[in-house]
Design a protein around this motif. Sequence first.
Motif, PDB file in Angstrom:
ATOM      1  N   PRO A 184       0.979  15.302  -2.263  1.00 16.67           N
ATOM      2  CA  PRO A 184       0.381  14.840  -0.990  1.00 16.67           C
ATOM      3  C   PRO A 184       1.361  14.075  -0.104  1.00 16.67           C
ATOM      4  O   PRO A 184       1.170  14.002   1.116  1.00 16.67           O
ATOM      5  N   CYS A 185       2.422  13.511  -0.682  1.00 14.10           N
ATOM      6  CA  CYS A 185       3.362  12.730   0.139  1.00 14.10           C
ATOM      7  C   CYS A 185       4.586  13.540   0.541  1.00 14.10           C
ATOM      8  O   CYS A 185       5.526  12.981   1.132  1.00 14.10           O
ATOM      9  N   GLY A 186       4.616  14.802   0.221  1.00 11.82           N
ATOM     10  CA  GLY A 186       5.764  15.633   0.575  1.00 11.82           C
ATOM     11  C   GLY A 186       6.662  15.827  -0.620  1.00 11.82           C
ATOM     12  O   GLY A 186       6.194  15.997  -1.744  1.00 11.82           O
ATOM     13  N   TYR A 193       0.786   6.342   6.982  1.00 10.00           N
ATOM     14  CA  TYR A 193      -0.025   5.662   8.013  1.00 10.00           C
ATOM     15  C   TYR A 193      -1.105   4.853   7.308  1.00 10.00           C
ATOM     16  O   TYR A 193      -1.734   5.341   6.360  1.00 10.00           O
ATOM     17  N   VAL A 194      -1.305   3.637   7.799  1.00  7.66           N
ATOM     18  CA  VAL A 194      -2.347   2.777   7.260  1.00  7.66           C
ATOM     19  C   VAL A 194      -3.263   2.370   8.409  1.00  7.66           C
ATOM     20  O   VAL A 194      -2.785   1.829   9.419  1.00  7.66           O
ATOM     21  N   ASP A 195      -4.537   2.609   8.263  1.00  8.02           N
ATOM     22  CA  ASP A 195      -5.517   2.261   9.289  1.00  8.02           C
ATOM     23  C   ASP A 195      -6.104   0.885   8.955  1.00  8.02           C
ATOM     24  O   ASP A 195      -6.774   0.723   7.934  1.00  8.02           O
ATOM     25  N   PHE A 196      -5.849  -0.068   9.821  1.00 11.71           N
ATOM     26  CA  PHE A 196      -6.321  -1.429   9.598  1.00 11.71           C
ATOM     27  C   PHE A 196      -7.597  -1.755  10.402  1.00 11.71           C
ATOM     28  O   PHE A 196      -7.917  -2.915  10.582  1.00 11.71           O
ATOM     29  N   SER A 197      -8.261  -0.740  10.874  1.00  7.30           N
ATOM     30  CA  SER A 197      -9.486  -0.994  11.650  1.00  7.30           C
ATOM     31  C   SER A 197     -10.639  -1.410  10.754  1.00  7.30           C
ATOM     32  O   SER A 197     -11.579  -2.049  11.223  1.00  7.30           O
ATOM     33  N   GLY A 198     -10.574  -1.060   9.484  1.00  5.09           N
ATOM     34  CA  GLY A 198     -11.654  -1.401   8.569  1.00  5.09           C
ATOM     35  C   GLY A 198     -11.238  -2.477   7.591  1.00  5.09           C
ATOM     36  O   GLY A 198     -10.111  -2.979   7.598  1.00  5.09           O
ATOM     37  N   ASP A 199     -12.198  -2.800   6.701  1.00  6.24           N
ATOM     38  CA  ASP A 199     -11.926  -3.831   5.706  1.00  6.24           C
ATOM     39  C   ASP A 199     -11.156  -3.289   4.502  1.00  6.24           C
ATOM     40  O   ASP A 199     -10.599  -4.068   3.713  1.00  6.24           O
ATOM     41  N   ASP A 200     -11.117  -1.954   4.344  1.00  2.67           N
ATOM     42  CA  ASP A 200     -10.451  -1.351   3.188  1.00  2.67           C
ATOM     43  C   ASP A 200      -9.404  -0.355   3.686  1.00  2.67           C
ATOM     44  O   ASP A 200      -9.628   0.859   3.700  1.00  2.67           O
ATOM     45  N   PRO A 201      -8.244  -0.851   4.097  1.00  4.12           N
ATOM     46  CA  PRO A 201      -7.221   0.062   4.634  1.00  4.12           C
ATOM     47  C   PRO A 201      -6.650   0.971   3.538  1.00  4.12           C
ATOM     48  O   PRO A 201      -6.454   0.563   2.401  1.00  4.12           O
ATOM     49  N   ARG A 202      -6.388   2.226   3.911  1.00  3.65           N
ATOM     50  CA  ARG A 202      -5.837   3.209   2.990  1.00  3.65           C
ATOM     51  C   ARG A 202      -4.646   3.907   3.630  1.00  3.65           C
ATOM     52  O   ARG A 202      -4.498   3.916   4.843  1.00  3.65           O
ATOM     53  N   VAL A 203      -3.832   4.520   2.751  1.00  3.31           N
ATOM     54  CA  VAL A 203      -2.629   5.190   3.208  1.00  3.31           C
ATOM     55  C   VAL A 203      -2.892   6.689   3.277  1.00  3.31           C
ATOM     56  O   VAL A 203      -3.454   7.285   2.355  1.00  3.31           O
ATOM     57  N   THR A 204      -2.463   7.249   4.383  1.00  2.00           N
ATOM     58  CA  THR A 204      -2.452   8.702   4.521  1.00  2.00           C
ATOM     59  C   THR A 204      -1.030   9.120   4.886  1.00  2.00           C
ATOM     60  O   THR A 204      -0.306   8.388   5.564  1.00  2.00           O
ATOM     61  N   TRP A 205      -0.642  10.358   4.364  1.00  2.00           N
ATOM     62  CA  TRP A 205       0.696  10.859   4.609  1.00  2.00           C
ATOM     63  C   TRP A 205       0.625  12.009   5.598  1.00  2.00           C
ATOM     64  O   TRP A 205      -0.118  12.961   5.414  1.00  2.00           O
ATOM     65  N   GLU A 206       1.390  11.889   6.643  1.00  2.00           N
ATOM     66  CA  GLU A 206       1.345  12.904   7.697  1.00  2.00           C
ATOM     67  C   GLU A 206       2.758  13.324   8.067  1.00  2.00           C
ATOM     68  O   GLU A 206       3.674  12.505   8.037  1.00  2.00           O
ATOM     69  N   LEU A 263       0.830  -1.210   0.000  1.00  5.40           N
ATOM     70  CA  LEU A 263       0.000   0.000   0.000  1.00  5.40           C
ATOM     71  C   LEU A 263       0.864   1.260   0.000  1.00  5.40           C
ATOM     72  O   LEU A 263       0.569   2.234  -0.705  1.00  5.40           O
ATOM     73  N   VAL A 264       1.924   1.244   0.795  1.00  3.15           N
ATOM     74  CA  VAL A 264       2.798   2.422   0.865  1.00  3.15           C
ATOM     75  C   VAL A 264       3.507   2.621  -0.479  1.00  3.15           C
ATOM     76  O   VAL A 264       3.627   3.756  -0.984  1.00  3.15           O
ATOM     77  N   ARG A 265       4.002   1.574  -1.079  1.00  2.00           N
ATOM     78  CA  ARG A 265       4.661   1.701  -2.366  1.00  2.00           C
ATOM     79  C   ARG A 265       3.706   2.260  -3.411  1.00  2.00           C
ATOM     80  O   ARG A 265       4.082   3.186  -4.171  1.00  2.00           O
ATOM     81  N   ALA A 266       2.510   1.716  -3.461  1.00  2.00           N
ATOM     82  CA  ALA A 266       1.560   2.195  -4.467  1.00  2.00           C
ATOM     83  C   ALA A 266       1.240   3.658  -4.269  1.00  2.00           C
ATOM     84  O   ALA A 266       1.171   4.447  -5.235  1.00  2.00           O
ATOM     85  N   SER A 267       1.029   4.044  -3.006  1.00  2.00           N
ATOM     86  CA  SER A 267       0.710   5.445  -2.749  1.00  2.00           C
ATOM     87  C   SER A 267       1.902   6.344  -3.064  1.00  2.00           C
ATOM     88  O   SER A 267       1.736   7.439  -3.622  1.00  2.00           O
ATOM     89  N   LEU A 268       3.122   5.898  -2.771  1.00  2.00           N
ATOM     90  CA  LEU A 268       4.300   6.710  -3.030  1.00  2.00           C
ATOM     91  C   LEU A 268       4.551   6.824  -4.536  1.00  2.00           C
ATOM     92  O   LEU A 268       4.902   7.905  -5.044  1.00  2.00           O
ATOM     93  N   GLU A 269       4.428   5.741  -5.259  1.00  2.00           N
ATOM     94  CA  GLU A 269       4.639   5.805  -6.700  1.00  2.00           C
ATOM     95  C   GLU A 269       3.622   6.737  -7.362  1.00  2.00           C
ATOM     96  O   GLU A 269       3.951   7.457  -8.316  1.00  2.00           O
TER      97      GLU A 269
END
Length: 514
Positions: free
Chosen positions: A419-421, A501-514, A402-408
């Motif tokens: 969005p990723c800096g 950051y990846v939130d795994f509380s749900g069924d569809d985790p997504r990446v956010t950059w902070e 997930l992090v690689r995909a979001s970074l690419e």
Amino acid sequence: MSDANGGAGDPEATGTEPGESAEAPSPEEPQLYSDAPIGLAPPPGLPPSPGIRAPEITLPPGYSLEGSPGVTPPPAPDTGFDSPAPNGFASAFETPSVQAQATQHEQIEAQTQQHEQAQQQASAQADAQQQVQAQQQAHAQQAQQQFQQQWASAPANAATASASPTSPGSPARRTGLSRGAIIGIVAGSAAVLVVLIVLLSAVASIAGNRPGAEPAAAGDGSADTPEAAVESFLTALADGDAETAARLAAAESNEPLLTDEVLARSLELAPITGIAVESGEHDDSMRAVVNTTFRIGDRTVHRDFTAWQTSGDWELSDALVALPLPGLDGLEPTVNGAPAGIDRPLVFPGAYEIGLGGHAFELAVDDAPLDVLSVATSEDTTPLYSAEPRLTEARADEFRALVRASLEECLAMPQLSTPCGLDVSETLDDGAVPVEGSAQRALTAEGDRALDALTPEPDYGDLLRVTTYDYVSVSTHIEADRGGELISGTLYSSGDLLQPYVDFSGDDPRVTWE
């Protein structure tokens, strides 16, 4: 004084008996021999003074009480006087001493009658007392019979009273017990019974605890010896009987992990076998320490159990083990698939899988997953104090992807800010101004390798979120206007990459950059 009709030698005239000699009275004790004048009665005599008991008098020979049958009074002495007419004065003359004797005889007879009356009253009182004692004895015998029937299962030592045989025609001899004696007999019998019960219990306990004795356990989860309690507890675990094991361990009914389901999974992971119970060491009559040997899977366990006697049965005070699960709020820890519910749940000796947050997280110790925890004593829970939650290996790979995909996706953007800096400043050090939309970013070889090996770390503010602190190298190429001249080149610094950051509380985790 001589009589007119006879001389001094006439016995009747002198008042002496035949064979006795008349002696002159002693001067110390004068005696009166004068006769009363004709026609005058003799003086009545002096009665005893009031309040003074009359002296006991021994009658002289020939005298007796008036009215006594078969006794003839002695002949009265001849005084020489004729008896007066019936209607005249007294026909008999008595001297003062004789009249005093008669008065004393009457008093003696009255005392005799009073004595007889007192004896009759005493006899009546004795009869009444004997009747009361007979009734008390009957009540005592009835109470003793009831007591013996009630405690027929135990020997009783009671005192019994035996009646003396009576001879024909004689009054029966009555014997009785007072109320205090009856209470004493009953209390004594009860005390003897209690002592016997204690002695029997002590003998049974000694016989059950002797070396080599086989403990006996009740089928309802109770045990009459400490060895029986330990063996029954371990046997219940081996059989998957959580209810009996919990009862022998004196567990509360609301413990979430002392269930058949959790125990069944423990036996699947590591069955309990090879149970051996040795004779316990008794500190006193209420506490004992029992040494045991058993196996949890392939592991051999040697441990002591402390047993306490409560209400006649023995229970184990240290059979259960607490699992420390602090700092896992929000991860919903589970033990063998069941929710732990609290920070320090109790478990039976056995094997346990501890899960976190469904299937996304696991506990790890020194970067190694804690797959199955074998628990026999509290010392076996030490790894839990240093364990940390982390993603499972599958979820860790998912995180990296997930992090690689979001970074690419971010690197492909030509804008100076993303969005990723990796933002490019508005003016470069030499005064050139970067051209918007001219940025070209790419992973370096080092950055590409780092991205494949990202280490997921929990966010301690929210354990369901995962981040990484690894450095990823990126290169940035831009065009810039320097005084009207268009130039291009690679920046020495591509700016700071934000933290994913990846939130795994749900069924569809997504990446956010902070």
